[in-house]
Design an enzyme around this catalytic site. Structure first.
Site, short mmCIF file in Angstrom:
data_model
loop_
_atom_site.label_atom_id
_atom_site.label_comp_id
_atom_site.label_asym_id
_atom_site.label_seq_id
_atom_site.Cartn_x
_atom_site.Cartn_y
_atom_site.Cartn_z
N SER A 260 0.83 -1.20 0.00
CA SER A 260 0.00 0.00 0.00
C SER A 260 0.87 1.26 0.00
CB SER A 260 -0.86 -0.03 1.27
OG SER A 260 -1.70 1.07 1.29
N GLU B 100 2.69 1.25 11.75
CA GLU B 100 3.00 2.66 11.49
C GLU B 100 2.31 3.65 12.44
OE1 GLU B 100 3.36 0.58 8.95
OE2 GLU B 100 4.92 1.37 7.62
N TYR C 296 -0.94 3.74 13.34
CA TYR C 296 -2.37 4.01 13.11
C TYR C 296 -3.21 3.31 14.19
CZ TYR C 296 -0.91 5.94 8.62
OH TYR C 296 -0.31 6.71 7.66
N ARG D 111 1.81 3.03 25.03
CA ARG D 111 2.04 4.45 24.72
C ARG D 111 0.73 5.20 24.48
NH1 ARG D 111 6.09 7.46 22.55
NH2 ARG D 111 5.64 8.97 20.93
N ARG E 38 -0.80 -6.13 8.23
CA ARG E 38 0.46 -5.40 8.32
C ARG E 38 0.77 -5.17 9.79
NH1 ARG E 38 2.80 -1.24 4.06
NH2 ARG E 38 4.18 -0.03 5.37
N HIS F 194 4.77 6.68 12.63
CA HIS F 194 5.10 7.94 11.94
C HIS F 194 5.73 8.95 12.89
CE1 HIS F 194 3.69 6.60 8.20
NE2 HIS F 194 2.40 6.63 8.46
N GLU F 195 5.52 8.79 14.20
CA GLU F 195 6.10 9.75 15.15
C GLU F 195 7.45 9.28 15.68
OE1 GLU F 195 2.42 8.99 17.22
OE2 GLU F 195 3.47 8.75 19.10
N ALA G 247 7.59 -0.84 -2.72
CA ALA G 247 6.64 0.25 -2.94
C ALA G 247 7.29 1.29 -3.85
CB ALA G 247 6.23 0.85 -1.60
N CYS H 32 15.02 8.95 -2.07
CA CYS H 32 15.12 10.39 -1.78
C CYS H 32 13.83 10.95 -1.18
CB CYS H 32 15.45 11.14 -3.06
SG CYS H 32 14.15 11.00 -4.31
N GLN I 181 11.71 12.59 -2.52
CA GLN I 181 11.45 13.95 -2.99
C GLN I 181 10.13 14.13 -3.73
OE1 GLN I 181 15.94 14.91 -3.86
NE2 GLN I 181 14.69 16.36 -4.97
N GLN J 112 25.57 17.54 -11.47
CA GLN J 112 25.54 17.60 -10.00
C GLN J 112 25.29 16.24 -9.35
OE1 GLN J 112 25.20 20.71 -7.85
NE2 GLN J 112 24.97 22.30 -9.39
N GLU K 187 14.92 27.01 -6.58
CA GLU K 187 14.26 25.76 -6.21
C GLU K 187 14.60 24.62 -7.16
OE1 GLU K 187 12.09 25.48 -3.43
OE2 GLU K 187 12.83 27.48 -3.02
P1 NAP Z 1 19.34 26.71 -1.47
O1 NAP Z 1 18.76 25.51 -0.85
O2 NAP Z 1 18.44 27.67 -2.15
O3 NAP Z 1 20.16 27.48 -0.33
C1 NAP Z 1 20.87 28.61 -0.60
C2 NAP Z 1 21.46 29.16 0.69
O4 NAP Z 1 22.28 30.22 0.34
C3 NAP Z 1 20.44 29.66 1.66
O5 NAP Z 1 20.74 29.18 2.94
C4 NAP Z 1 20.54 31.17 1.57
O6 NAP Z 1 20.36 31.69 2.87
C5 NAP Z 1 21.96 31.39 1.09
N1 NAP Z 1 22.11 32.55 0.19
C6 NAP Z 1 21.36 32.85 -0.89
N2 NAP Z 1 21.81 33.96 -1.48
C7 NAP Z 1 22.89 34.35 -0.78
C8 NAP Z 1 23.79 35.43 -0.92
N3 NAP Z 1 23.67 36.32 -1.89
N4 NAP Z 1 24.78 35.55 -0.01
C9 NAP Z 1 24.92 34.65 0.98
N5 NAP Z 1 24.09 33.60 1.15
C10 NAP Z 1 23.08 33.46 0.28
O7 NAP Z 1 20.40 26.31 -2.54
P2 NAP Z 1 21.47 25.11 -2.56
O8 NAP Z 1 21.91 24.74 -1.21
O9 NAP Z 1 22.47 25.55 -3.56
O10 NAP Z 1 20.65 23.92 -3.15
C11 NAP Z 1 20.19 23.97 -4.50
C12 NAP Z 1 19.02 23.07 -4.68
O11 NAP Z 1 19.46 21.74 -4.54
C13 NAP Z 1 17.94 23.33 -3.66
O12 NAP Z 1 16.76 23.69 -4.32
C14 NAP Z 1 17.75 22.03 -2.96
O13 NAP Z 1 16.39 21.60 -3.06
C15 NAP Z 1 18.57 21.01 -3.74
N6 NAP Z 1 19.33 20.14 -2.82
C16 NAP Z 1 18.68 19.55 -1.79
C17 NAP Z 1 19.39 18.74 -0.93
C18 NAP Z 1 18.68 18.08 0.20
O14 NAP Z 1 17.48 18.23 0.38
N7 NAP Z 1 19.37 17.30 1.01
C19 NAP Z 1 20.73 18.55 -1.10
C20 NAP Z 1 21.37 19.18 -2.15
C21 NAP Z 1 20.66 19.99 -2.99
P3 NAP Z 1 20.10 33.26 3.16
O15 NAP Z 1 19.57 33.85 1.89
O16 NAP Z 1 19.16 33.27 4.31
O17 NAP Z 1 21.44 33.76 3.53
FE1 SF4 Z 2 12.19 6.52 -4.84
FE2 SF4 Z 2 12.79 9.12 -4.83
FE3 SF4 Z 2 11.21 8.07 -6.72
FE4 SF4 Z 2 10.31 8.34 -4.24
S1 SF4 Z 2 10.88 9.99 -5.61
S2 SF4 Z 2 10.08 6.57 -5.56
S3 SF4 Z 2 12.13 7.87 -3.10
S4 SF4 Z 2 13.37 7.64 -6.37
#
Ligand code: NAP
Ligand code: SF4
Length: 707
Positions: A62, A202, A204, A213, A252, A290-291, A348, A375, A377, A449, A690
């Site tokens: 599920s 999970e 529920y 609990r 389950r 979930h908690e 799943a 991920c 995501q 990347q 983003e």
């Molecule tokens: P981000 O998530 O948008 O973070 C950028 C960071 O830089 C923020 O903390 C921001 O904080 C800072 N910033 C922005 N403009 C700035 C400036 N002019 N001077 C100084 N600081 C500045 O970008 P990212 O870390 O490069 O990630 C890129 C994308 O990859 C994101 O959208 C993310 O979703 C994805 N990603 C996600 C993961 C994860 O979820 N584990 C891992 C890697 C990448 P302030 O503006 O507050 O200073």
């Molecule tokens: Fe797997 Fe990520 Fe796809 Fe979800 S989004 S099914 S975690 S690869």
């Protein structure tokens, strides 16, 4: 029950003797039985569930997808489930349907409580059966997890992940609820399901009854273990009595609660035996509430880390046991089945990523399986954001109708510039649609990347994603030109009908005085090993990349073993402590790391909903410092000078790493437009804000489908 399992085990034994030469019969295509040799003899062997014969050991469990509540839900569910059935899955379990209004997960979540709703199910079960699989309807009562005001629970105790407090069920309410489970089971049979699965894990409603609990009742539904298990047992017993022996009942079961005041191993054994005695046909393992403060399915969890809970269960019951969570390759599944940890595996998210997982395993073509990289995501994070689930790797997941309707134009000659996730998706899909595709990449390897991600501890699944794209490019006949920077003259010479610009984003370099000093490094240089950070580090930025860089600096273990994971998160694998939680080990760290941001909000607030808390918690355990609301002043040999809280500060560090977000790189698009070459930018080259691999792959796929 025991007899059934013995016969299936005999089958397994016989199959394993045949080893790689085994002949497997599958229900891959209805009416057509394919004979193949396989290296997965256990995974692809049949199983007799009594009234139901399964062609292989893969169950699609599920999943919350929201497909049930979207417009054209029947059409979309038919397309979604039949794609998985045609891909070889023998047994599919629906998303959870509540047996009554109180038990629905949220205001407009699905309930199955009247005959008038059968037409929402019948076309789906028929189509899935015609495609070669059986379906079970999952009955899920959310109890105190429900996100509406009618929520109920054994005791009026609020869950830490819900702001609402549940109403305590009276004894009459409990009897009525048992009747509702029965009614939904009867409706399920009328709607063409082979049976039902009772969601008893999970956190529920049913787990709220079983665990001290959440159950403080003094009547026959609370107190002793037997009383706390009574609700679960009565559900199964009454359904079996009413619906007869040919109706499949899956249960389950929470094999590890991972919450304080959860069950100990002996209690779980007692419950499992009672559920078997009540008439269940199989037990599906469920890990954690979930908690729970422990990650259970995210990429940080080692593959098949929880299969020991299935193995525990198999020692105490005779009915088939299904292992779950982080089983994402046929090799992992085969190994755990061969060890005897479980009789079946639940896939799943791997089936979101690749509906043809089983078919590819069967064809001994595992290299072509689109991997679930765990991920979350585009599946779970989307669900929490009230969006329909899809998949980062497979943007067509849950959108089968939409993608099938995309027209394929006449054959064209296409250049794709940039072999990051967006470019890889665009090039593969375009070539698979019959276009002649050349993929240019200035680096000497594909991935962009993704090549950084694969170096981050816990993110090794990205290697699988690269493997998958490599296979696709190769099979689709994409011409790969590595180490070549494509500019307007190169692209003009190629006489392409269209150019897809997937050059990605470039790292932002903030205008801070001293940013060019030697102690400042870009994140790429650090992750790719061209620079080595000192012992004291400041990271400018607190986004996804900053968190990944902090992980990279603080954790040298790229691939945690299951044992190391259990130690880190305080999991008592013997389950002698209630809930299976013990104190976590304290990680050794050789660096001091501080992350800074200008914003006042919570650092890392935009990280994935279901993985961000894990990263934050890991960094907290490693004493990482966070500074919010800062204004960068300047950098000098002494460190990073900034103002925060009305005062001047200096982060005295050896290395400053810039993770300040991304800016789009549209220089190639501009150049091509000036040269009159038709082009479309995707991913970071179109919009850096983003940006993540989900968006890049989605845009690349959609554009390639529309050429
Ligand atoms: P981000 O998530 O948008 O973070 C950028 C960071 O830089 C923020 O903390 C921001 O904080 C800072 N910033 C922005 N403009 C700035 C400036 N002019 N001077 C100084 N600081 C500045 O970008 P990212 O870390 O490069 O990630 C890129 C994308 O990859 C994101 O959208 C993310 O979703 C994805 N990603 C996600 C993961 C994860 O979820 N584990 C891992 C890697 C990448 P302030 O503006 O507050 O200073
Ligand atoms: Fe797997 Fe990520 Fe796809 Fe979800 S989004 S099914 S975690 S690869």
């Amino acid at each position: 029950m025991c007899r059934r399992r013995q016969s299936s085990n005999r089958q397994l034994g016989a199959n394993s003797q045949k080893s790689a030469k085994i002949v497997a019969l599958t229900g891959l295509s209805p009416g057509l039985r394919i004979i193949v040799t396989t290296r997965y003899p256990h995974l692809l062997s049949a199983l007799d569930l009594g009234s139901l014969q399964l062609a292989n050991r893969v169950v699609m469990p599920s999943m919350h997808t929201r497909l049930e509540t979207l417009d054209h839900s029947v059409e979309r569910r038919i397309a979604f489930y039949t794609a998985r059935a045609r891909g070889g899955v023998g047994l599919i379990v629906t998303a959870g349907y509540s047996p009554n209004q109180e038990g629905r997960l949220e205001e407009d979540a699905q309930v199955f409580e009247s005959a008038g709703q059968i037409p929402e199910h019948l076309p789906v079960t028929r189509a899935v059966r015609d495609a070669g699989a059986a379906m079970l309807l999952q009955i899920l009562h959310a109890g105190r997890y429900a996100k509406h005001d009618q929520l109920v629970a054994p005791s009026p105790l609020r869950s830490p992940i819900n702001r609402r407090t549940p109403r305590e069920l009276s004894e009459a309410d409990i009897e009525r609820t048992l009747g509702d489970y029965l009614r939904t089971s009867e409706l399920a049979r009328e709607a063409g399901y082979a049976g039902i699965e009772i969601m008893g894990s999970e956190g529920y409603l049913i787990t709220q009854f079983t665990a001290p609990r959440s159950n403080q009742r003094q009547d026959c539904w609370g107190g002793s273990l037997e009383n706390r298990c009574r609700f679960a047992v009565e559900i199964v017993k009454r359904i079996r009595a009413r619906l007869g022996d040919d109706f499949i009942i899956g249960y389950r079961i929470s094999t590890l609660d991972l919450v304080e005041d959860g069950l100990v191993g002996e209690d779980i054994n007692h419950l499992a035996r009672a559920i078997e005695a009540a008439g269940a046909n199989m037990l599906v393992t469920g890990i954690g509430w979930h908690e729970s403060p422990v990650p259970t399915i995210a990429y940080q969890v080692p593959r098949a880390a929880w299969s020991f809970t299935a193995a525990r269960l198999k020692r105490v019951v005779g009915i088939p046991v299904v292992a779950t969570n982080r089983i994402n390759t046929p090799e992992v599944a085969e190994a755990l089945l061969a060890r005897g940890d479980a009789d079946l595996v639940a896939l799943a998210r791997p089936l979101l990523a690749d509906p043809a997982f089983v078919a590819k395993a069967l064809a001994d073509d595992a290299v072509a399986i689109a991997p679930c990289i765990a991920c979350n995501q585009a599946c779970l994070d989307y669900i929490f954001a009230e969006r329909a689930a899809t998949c980062l790797v497979n943007p067509g997941a849950g959108r089968e109708v939409e993608f099938a309707a995309m027209p394929s134009g006449k054959q064209k000659s296409i250049a794709v510039v940039g072999a990051g996730p967006g470019g890889l998706a665009a090039a593969s899909v375009a070539a698979e649609h019959g276009h002649r595709v050349v993929l240019f990449e200035s680096a000497n390897e594909i991935g962009g990347q993704l090549n950084l991600a694969k170096r981050i501890p816990g993110k090794r699944e990205f290697l699988e994603l690269l493997r998958y794209f490599r296979v696709r490019l190769n099979r689709a006949g994409v011409t790969l030109r590595l180490g070549e920077r494509a500019d307007a003259p190169v692209l003009a010479a190629g006489q392409f009908d269209h150019v897809i610009v997937a050059t990605g984003a470039i790292a932002r370099r903030p205008a801070i005085a001293g940013i060019d000093l030697p102690l400042v490094a870009g994140y790429r240089d650090i992750i790719e090993g061209r620079r080595v950070a000192g012992r004291r580090v400041a990271i400018i930025g607190t986004g996804g990349i900053a968190h990944d860089v902090a992980e990279f600096l603080l954790e040298t273990n790229l691939d945690q073993t299951a044992g190391e994971f259990m130690d880190e998160w305080g999991v008592d694998a013997a389950i002698t402590v209630a809930g299976g939680l013990r104190s976590a080990s304290r990680p050794q760290v050789g660096r001091e790391v501080t992350l800074l941001q200008r914003g006042e909000g919570r650092p890392g607030v935009r990280l994935g909903m279901t993985t961000g808390w894990i990263l934050r918690s890991r960094l907290k355990a490693r004493d990482v410092g966070f500074v919010t609301g800062c204004r960068y002043d300047h950098i000098d040999a002494g460190g990073l000078h900034y103002r925060a809280g009305g005062e001047s500060h200096c982060a005295r560090v050896d290395t400053i790493i810039v993770c300040a977000g991304q800016e789009k790189d549209d220089s190639l698009s501009d150049e091509l437009k000036r040269a009159g070459i038709a082009c479309t930018a995707i991913g970071g080259a179109r919009l850096a804000a983003e940006l993540d691999a989900t968006r890049a792959i989605d845009e690349g796929t959609r554009l390639a489908c529309s050429l």
